[in-house]
Design an enzyme around this catalytic site. Structure first.
Site, PDB file in Angstrom:
ATOM      1  N   ASP A 109     -62.950  75.880   7.953  1.00 44.97           N
ATOM      2  CA  ASP A 109     -63.194  76.848   6.984  1.00 44.97           C
ATOM      3  C   ASP A 109     -61.583  77.436   6.363  1.00 44.97           C
ATOM      4  O   ASP A 109     -61.014  78.038   7.316  1.00 44.97           O
ATOM      5  CB  ASP A 109     -63.822  78.079   7.409  1.00 44.97           C
ATOM      6  CG  ASP A 109     -64.107  79.271   6.403  1.00 44.97           C
ATOM      7  OD1 ASP A 109     -63.743  78.919   5.133  1.00 44.97           O
ATOM      8  OD2 ASP A 109     -64.510  80.430   6.824  1.00 44.97           O
ATOM      9  N   HIS A 117     -67.687  77.139   6.722  1.00 40.90           N
ATOM     10  CA  HIS A 117     -67.752  78.578   6.239  1.00 40.90           C
ATOM     11  C   HIS A 117     -69.163  78.823   6.648  1.00 40.90           C
ATOM     12  O   HIS A 117     -70.298  78.249   6.221  1.00 40.90           O
ATOM     13  CB  HIS A 117     -67.462  78.736   4.961  1.00 40.90           C
ATOM     14  CG  HIS A 117     -67.296  80.217   4.428  1.00 40.90           C
ATOM     15  ND1 HIS A 117     -66.289  80.821   4.976  1.00 40.90           N
ATOM     16  CD2 HIS A 117     -67.869  80.896   3.511  1.00 40.90           C
ATOM     17  CE1 HIS A 117     -66.273  82.001   4.346  1.00 40.90           C
ATOM     18  NE2 HIS A 117     -67.241  82.090   3.464  1.00 40.90           N
ATOM     19  N   SER A 152     -69.306  85.975   5.666  1.00 42.14           N
ATOM     20  CA  SER A 152     -68.312  86.063   4.788  1.00 42.14           C
ATOM     21  C   SER A 152     -68.022  87.714   4.292  1.00 42.14           C
ATOM     22  O   SER A 152     -67.765  88.221   5.234  1.00 42.14           O
ATOM     23  CB  SER A 152     -68.613  85.275   3.576  1.00 42.14           C
ATOM     24  OG  SER A 152     -67.432  84.743   2.764  1.00 42.14           O
TER      25      SER A 152
END
Length: 505
Positions: A427, A452, A187
């Site tokens: 995601d 994710h 991320s």
């Protein structure tokens, strides 16, 4: 409009919420209730005895030479040497580029790094991002977050320089100058890993950037990209579920406009406290759907759980009654804590989104299952300045100026190498990710089913075949990077020996 802005800030916060993507939550909000157990376990994780904790005397300001620039702070980092082949064998070092979280939770859950270390006899290094966890300058968070003068050293570029300095120092202390380093992150940490490879190619030979939305800036990605994928996830799961959610927003307003309407909504949705407005409820529902889609990774099936509850409600149940059943399935009884989010100058991620991480989340009329909520930079700026003062103005174009983003295929094709961009297409942040190969060595590895950061989690026997295949592909690419590094190094050694032999003749 302020509530819309805070939803946009919370969307940015979704970069890291659970497991490897443990985030700094905004206190006082229960909008993460459906992943509460995972969040608690991550934040309270205990490291195994293989991990050792250290602190590095880190430079406060890497880019200026004023007296205060030389101030230092204690930056926490973790090492796991259980698998390391040692400096003498030039065994690799895998470094996690710390993100907006305590590094302990990341180290506990990013089990794929441990797998890589076991495969390649690697040393594991996890560096905490400045201003997060225990790595706070000025000796205390109260002082560090007191004003913009002390917060001014809080940026991604300073963080990357931290990693470069710490890695260089650690390699020297371990006599490991010849050990190749590979950056890994998920991320925001994945964004940092890819940027680290671009900015410091002499420090790391490659980077694995998982679920890294490096293209969600400026106008590169449509502002509705995130919620378009949320909508797609729900619609592919159930057309009737999607339709019910889409119709629910006007139904909420209709009930709210009636006498005792908010009290009735509070009763229908079992709120812990009376609702102050219909918007408060709608923001909570939006956030619940977005979290469910973003972390719809096996073995959890958050989106299906919501849709099964909505579609499975008794015949004759109203639209709002069905949506309430879906909410109960996502975050459960006895009641839902729907609180008003009030941002604070002590919120780390809020500072970052008010300065450089300006992701333009928005949506138009009828292009998602949500109501229209276009991105408004002027309102965004006003709300940031309400918290941090008028001297803080978001810089929406800085990330692409500093790291690039426009014409990404040409730029990375010409100037980058050895980066894996991994994604799961369920995601919502994959809308801002790199989803095609740029070159032979800057590659995209994605799955249709994943969401994710899934590939960075600890491999399990129950993992589906498509996830095993994704990780195997990433492992083979890492093996290729290391093989190329060792081959080049061996060639350099042979050239040096040949030169020495010639000089001795």
């Amino acid at each position: 409009m302020g509530q819309l802005f805070f939803l946009q800030q919370l969307l940015s916060l979704l970069l890291l919420i659970m497991a490897v993507c443990v985030s700094a939550m905004y206190p006082g909000t229960a909008r993460l209730g459906m992943v509460g157990k995972s969040m608690k376990s991550a934040l309270n994780a205990e490291l195994s005895s293989d991990f050792a904790t250290y602190y590095y005397n880190q430079t406060l300001d890497h880019f200026n030479y004023r007296p205060e620039s030389y101030t230092t702070f204690q930056q926490r980092y973790l090492i796991n040497s259980a698998y390391w082949g040692g400096a003498n064998s030039s065994s690799p070092i895998f470094v996690y580029t710390g993100d907006e979280a305590s590094i302990v939770g990341v180290a506990s859950y990013a089990g794929f790094m441990v797998h890589l270390a076991s495969q390649f006899k690697g040393l594991l290094l996890y560096i905490e991002h400045r201003y997060y966890g225990e790595s706070v300058p000025f000796e205390s968070k109260d002082i560090a977050f007191n004003n913009t003068n002390t917060l001014g050293y809080f940026s991604s570029t300073q963080a990357l320089a931290d990693y470069a300095e710490l890695i260089t120092n650690l390699k020297k202390n371990l006599s490991a100058e010849n050990c190749p380093v590979i950056a890994i992150g998920g991320s925001y940490g994945g964004m940092l890993a890819s940027w680290f490879r671009l900015k410091y190619p002499h420090i790391v030979i490659g980077a694995l950037a998982s679920s890294a939305p490096i293209l969600y800036f400026d106008d590169i990605t449509p502002e509705n990209g995130y919620d378009s994928i949320v909508t797609k996830d729900f619609r592919e799961t159930s057309e009737t579920c999607y339709s019910t959610i889409k119709q629910s927003w006007s139904e909420i307003d209709k009930v709210a406009a009636q006498p005792n309407g908010l009290a009735n909504l509070s009763q229908i949705f079992r709120t812990c406290e009376p609702l102050n407005s219909s918007q408060q409820l709608k923001l909570y529902l939006e956030f619940s759907y977005e979290v469910s889609a973003q972390y719809d990774n096996p073995p959890a099936h958050y989106v299906s759980d919501i849709c099964n509850a909505i579609d499975g409600a008794a015949e004759g149940t109203s639209i709002l009654g069905r949506v309430a059943e879906g909410l109960n399935a996502s975050s459960g009884p006895p009641c839902h804590g729907i609180y008003v989010y009030n941002p604070s100058h002590m919120d780390e991620w809020f500072w970052q989104t008010c300065t450089e991480i300006v992701m333009p989340f928005g949506r138009g009329d009828n292009d998602t299952m949500f109501e229209a909520a276009p991105f408004d930079l002027n309102n965004y700026t006003k709300n940031c300045q309400d918290v941090f003062g008028v001297s803080v103005t978001p810089r929406p174009h800085w990330i692409t100026t500093e790291f690039g983003g426009h014409d990404i295929k040409s730029v990375l094709g010409n100037f980058a190498s050895n980066i894996i961009f991994s994604n799961g297409l369920r995601d919502p942040y994959s809308s801002g990710g790199v989803l095609q190969d740029i070159s032979d060595s800057v590659v995209s590895v994605y799955t249709q089913q994943g969401a994710h950061c899934l590939d960075l989690l600890t491999p399990m026997p129950s993992d589906p075949d498509w996830l095993v295949t994704q990780r195997d592909k990433e492992t083979k690419i890492v093996a290729l990077w290391l093989a190329e590094y060792y081959a080049k190094r061996q060639l350099d050694v042979e050239k040096l020996e040949l030169g020495t032999w010639i000089n001795d003749q």
